[in-house]
Design a protein around this motif. Structure first.
Motif, PDB file in Angstrom:
ATOM      1  N   ASP A 673       2.859   8.034  -5.232  1.00 18.23           N
ATOM      2  CA  ASP A 673       2.811   9.417  -5.708  1.00 18.23           C
ATOM      3  C   ASP A 673       3.024   9.431  -7.215  1.00 18.23           C
ATOM      4  O   ASP A 673       3.548   8.481  -7.805  1.00 18.23           O
ATOM      5  CB  ASP A 673       3.901  10.256  -5.041  1.00 18.23           C
ATOM      6  CG  ASP A 673       3.735  10.355  -3.536  1.00 18.23           C
ATOM      7  OD1 ASP A 673       2.590  10.205  -3.057  1.00 18.23           O
ATOM      8  OD2 ASP A 673       4.745  10.567  -2.841  1.00 18.23           O
ATOM      9  N   LYS A 754       4.957  16.880  -9.732  1.00 18.05           N
ATOM     10  CA  LYS A 754       4.762  15.884  -8.679  1.00 18.05           C
ATOM     11  C   LYS A 754       3.386  16.076  -8.047  1.00 18.05           C
ATOM     12  O   LYS A 754       2.957  17.209  -7.822  1.00 18.05           O
ATOM     13  CB  LYS A 754       5.829  16.021  -7.601  1.00 18.05           C
ATOM     14  CG  LYS A 754       7.250  15.791  -8.073  1.00 18.05           C
ATOM     15  CD  LYS A 754       8.209  15.956  -6.893  1.00 18.05           C
ATOM     16  CE  LYS A 754       9.648  15.693  -7.296  1.00 18.05           C
ATOM     17  NZ  LYS A 754      10.571  15.839  -6.129  1.00 18.05           N
ATOM     18  N   ALA A 756       1.300  14.329  -4.728  1.00 23.84           N
ATOM     19  CA  ALA A 756       1.406  13.402  -3.601  1.00 23.84           C
ATOM     20  C   ALA A 756       0.077  12.731  -3.323  1.00 23.84           C
ATOM     21  O   ALA A 756      -0.947  13.395  -3.116  1.00 23.84           O
ATOM     22  CB  ALA A 756       1.901  14.144  -2.363  1.00 23.84           C
TER      23      ALA A 756
END
Length: 777
Positions: A673, A754, A756
């Motif tokens: 990730d 972030k 993923a």
């Protein structure tokens, strides 16, 4: 007295004067001679030869009729001149072929005088090349399908002595990944002959389709020529079909059609080299005859990409060689070519390691590993092929484990394989992916049809030289020449095929034919634009206009938050007009003259213009100067070594990536990730965060399955301000996407983003996550 007579007489005199001016005082200059490929020697004289209704074509055989028929047909169509063909030359106004053994191989002489044209050569190829040059001396309107008035069908008095630099000047068409009807192949052969190319490499066999009728083994075309239709999905994202699924997509050439194609190519001086792949790229054959593989498992013809290629021929079984020898016997009956191409590339030998027959063969022959087993395979086939008076040629993988004594190498993984083969005394054909793979992009990927991720523009093709500087004199003698390859994974129609071939094939024709000292990109560009492309327009050839497109080189100075932009085009001295306000460029837009700087969000639009008209597509690029530009970014984990973008500033440098994921603007994570933190250096109001990403499932690149933004004032305590979750979905189209997170305005110093990674592809491989910019507003 009739007062109108002096007026009529005056009009007559003026008309006569005009006719004399256009027909008798026409002066040609060397700049007007725009033949491609440029001849070895030319000497321009004074005056011209004029084709008219009384011009005679002097032919003494059916072969000579074939040589002149392209020109004769075009003059009939565009000029309305139905020229007579006679065996005896009249006293004047004729075109004549003269067999002259002084001209060796493909050499010819074209001599144009005011009262006649003579063509001297000793071979079909030589005469065909001369006629192609004669056609290009005539006006471009010769290619019109409609009758045109007021065109002077004149050619200058000139003597051309010409011969090629290399003996192998080729084009490979892959008809396995997608099948092309024979009529299109005829068109390709015509267009090759026009450019003086002489080798058509016919890629007839691959995993996705067997395209040649073999009477001894009818299932090769009954089964191997057809696959399940999954054309709606990306080539490398197509499911493995279940046994028994209906296979409807494909086709093949009968032996009669092959004979017809080969014979026709022969009349154009073009040799057709068949490629019958081995030991890999043969799943279509194994689908028809499973016993040809190591374990005999039944499979279907794959509908798309396969990697690694493990279903390959078993060299441990004598029946495999019996099959291949029988196939090649029929192939050699159909193709008189000196060369028989056997592929030899990309064989994953996993099954050989567990195959009792293969291991026994290795023990009996004293082979230390599977690489040497492949060498045994190729050497054995080379002995068979040479015993029938032919020469085996294969991709450079046939070097591995030891090269067969009489083999010729076709070097595609760069030129190193060709260098090594020539050092060992073998002939080589250079066809490196870097310069002559026409399945690669030729323009800005965002505006081009889907292609492989490489970038091979027209100018790069023109820079190709089959001879490597570091070769010795003896090595250079082994370089036969080069060729272009068009692999057809993404090529489904004739129009797409034309788009990828032209005009890049024009560039290749010149670098393989013309003397090296005569190669000149500026001169070629002019001849291409003025003489070849207008002819293609008349012929309706769907050539790419990518070389007219504008591209931009950018340089970022983040100390002053300025981007310097340099606009350019492949062709020298192009007139580039541009706007900075979002308007489309026009004939009155600003002319680009030197690099300029941007310091605020700007959309550039630009185009190449000639005579007030735009050529090619409009270039458009937005440079978004957002709040995070130039700020410090920390990565956990850090991006992959293979895709580092602009490194630490890559996420905040204004420059966006394109569909070409090798453009050095992308940062990527394999399986991992992404997590980055941007330090804004002081608290600022933020209400929108955008994450730019790419998906190209065929190359293992997937959009993130989740994107989240968090903010913090102290760099320790983070609060989520937005999240996007999405489920994986199949897509056959490479695409760019911005993931946008809107939220109520908040003060923050630190921004954590972030993304993923999908982690594993649907086929079980490792997935890539690509991000080019994080935009903070």
């Amino acid at each position: 007295m009739n007062s109108t007579r002096p007026l009529i007489f005056l009009v007559f005199l003026l008309t006569l004067f005009a006719c004399n001016t256009s027909n008798q005082e026409r002066l040609f200059t060397e700049k007007e001679i725009k033949i491609v490929p440029t001849p070895a020697q030319m000497k321009l004289g004074e005056g011209f030869f004029s084709f008219d209704k009384n011009t005679t074509l002097v032919v003494s055989s059916e072969e000579e009729e074939n040589y002149i028929s392209p020109l004769r047909n075009k003059l009939a169509q565009a000029a309305g001149l139905d020229l007579d063909m006679e065996k005896v030359a009249p006293s004047t106004n004729f075109v004549q072929f003269i067999l002259d053994e002084k001209f060796k191989g493909e050499a010819y002489q074209l001599e144009v005088l005011e009262d006649k044209i003579s063509i001297k050569a000793s071979t079909t190829a030589g005469f065909t090349h001369a006629v192609a040059s004669l056609q290009q001396l005539l006006p471009v309107e010769l290619e019109s399908s409609k009758l045109l008035e007021s065109v002077a069908w004149q050619v200058p008095v000139i003597t051309i002595d010409d011969e090629p630099r290399f003996v192998w000047r080729g084009l490979m068409l892959d008809v396995s990944r997608h099948f092309f009807e024979k009529e299109y192949i005829f068109d390709v052969i015509d267009r090759m002959a026009y450019l003086k190319l002489n080798t058509f490499h016919f890629h007839l066999v691959d995993d996705q389709g067997w395209r040649i009728e073999i009477k001894e083994y009818p299932k090769l075309t009954e089964v191997g020529a057809w696959r399940v239709d999954h054309e709606d999905k990306h080539w490398d994202a197509r499911p493995t079909p279940e046994l028994g699924e209906e296979a409807t997509l494909g086709g093949f050439y009968t032996q009669e059609e092959i004979k017809e194609l080969v014979a026709y190519a022969g009349t154009k001086g073009i040799n057709v080299v068949p490629e019958i792949e081995m030991p890999a790229h043969v799943m279509s054959a194994i689908a028809a005859y499973p016993q040809l593989s190591c374990h005999g498992n039944e499979i279907m013809v794959p509908p798309g990409g396969v990697w690694p290629i493990t279903d390959i021929y078993c060299p441990g079984k004598e029946s495999t060689f019996e099959f291949l020898e029988n196939v090649l016997l029929e192939v050699m009956e159909l193709f008189p070519s000196k060369y028989i191409h056997v592929g030899g590339d990309e064989a994953t030998k996993t099954n050989w390691t567990t195959c009792e027959n293969c291991q026994r063969r290795m023990a009996e022959e004293g082979l230390k590993d599977e690489r040497e087993l492949q060498s045994y395979f190729i050497k054995r086939m080379e002995r068979f092929i040479s015993s029938h008076g032919r020469t085996l040629i294969g991709w450079d993988e046939i070097l591995e484990g030891g090269l067969a004594p009489g083999a010729t190498v076709m070097s595609w993984r760069g030129t190193q394989g060709g260098w090594e083969a020539s050092e060992q005394g073998h002939d080589v054909v250079m066809t490196p992916g870097s310069h002559v793979y026409f399945n690669f992009y030729q323009g800005v990927p965002d505006t081009e049809p889907v292609a492989f991720s490489g970038y091979t523009p027209l100018s790069k093709v023109y820079s190709f030289d089959p001879v490597v500087d570091s070769m010795t004199v003896d090595q250079k003698k082994h370089v036969l020449g080069g060729q272009a390859n068009l692999w057809a994974e993404f090529i489904t129609t004739n129009e797409q095929s034309e788009y990828m071939i032209f005009p890049r094939l024009v560039a290749l024709s010149e670098v393989l034919w013309s003397p090296k000292e005569k190669l000149d990109w500026v001169g070629f560009s002019d001849r291409l634009k003025e003489n070849i492309l207008p002819r293609y327009d008349y012929q309706g050839i769907n050539y790419a206009r990518s070389s007219f497109s504008v591209t931009a080189d950018t340089e970022v100075d983040l100390t002053s938050n300025v981007v310097k932009v340099k606009l350019q085009n492949e062709f020298p001295d192009s007139e580039i007009r541009y706007t900075l306000n979002g308007d489309d460029p026009g004939a009155d837009s600003k002319i680009y003259q030197e690099p300029f700087e941007l310091s605020e969000t700007t959309t550039i639009k630009a185009g190449v213009f000639e005579n007030g008209k735009q050529k090619g597509q409009t270039f458009e690029k937005t440079f978004h100067f957002h709040k995070a530009v130039g700020k410090n970014v920390s990565y956990n984990p850090v991006y992959h070594d293979s895709y580092q973008g602009a490194k630490k500033i890559g996420m905040v440098n204004v420059i966006r990536g394109s569909l070409n994921f090798h453009d050095k603007q992308w940062q990527a994570w394999l399986v991992d990730d992404m997590e980055v933190v941007i330090d804004m250096q002081r608290e600022v109001p933020v209400n929108k965060i955008t994450v730019g990403s790419m998906e190209n499932q065929g190359s293992g690149i997937y959009f993130p399955v989740k994107v989240e933004a968090l903010i913090s004032k102290n760099g320790k305590d983070y609060t989520s301000v937005g999240k996007i979750e999405r489920e994986f979905s199949h897509s056959g189209i490479p695409q760019l996407k911005d993931f946008v997170l809107d939220f109520d305005e908040q003060e923050t110093r630190y921004i954590k983003v972030k993304a993923a990674n999908l982690g594993k592809t649907p086929r079980g491989g490792n997935a890539w996550l690509f991000v080019d910019e994080i935009i903070v507003e």
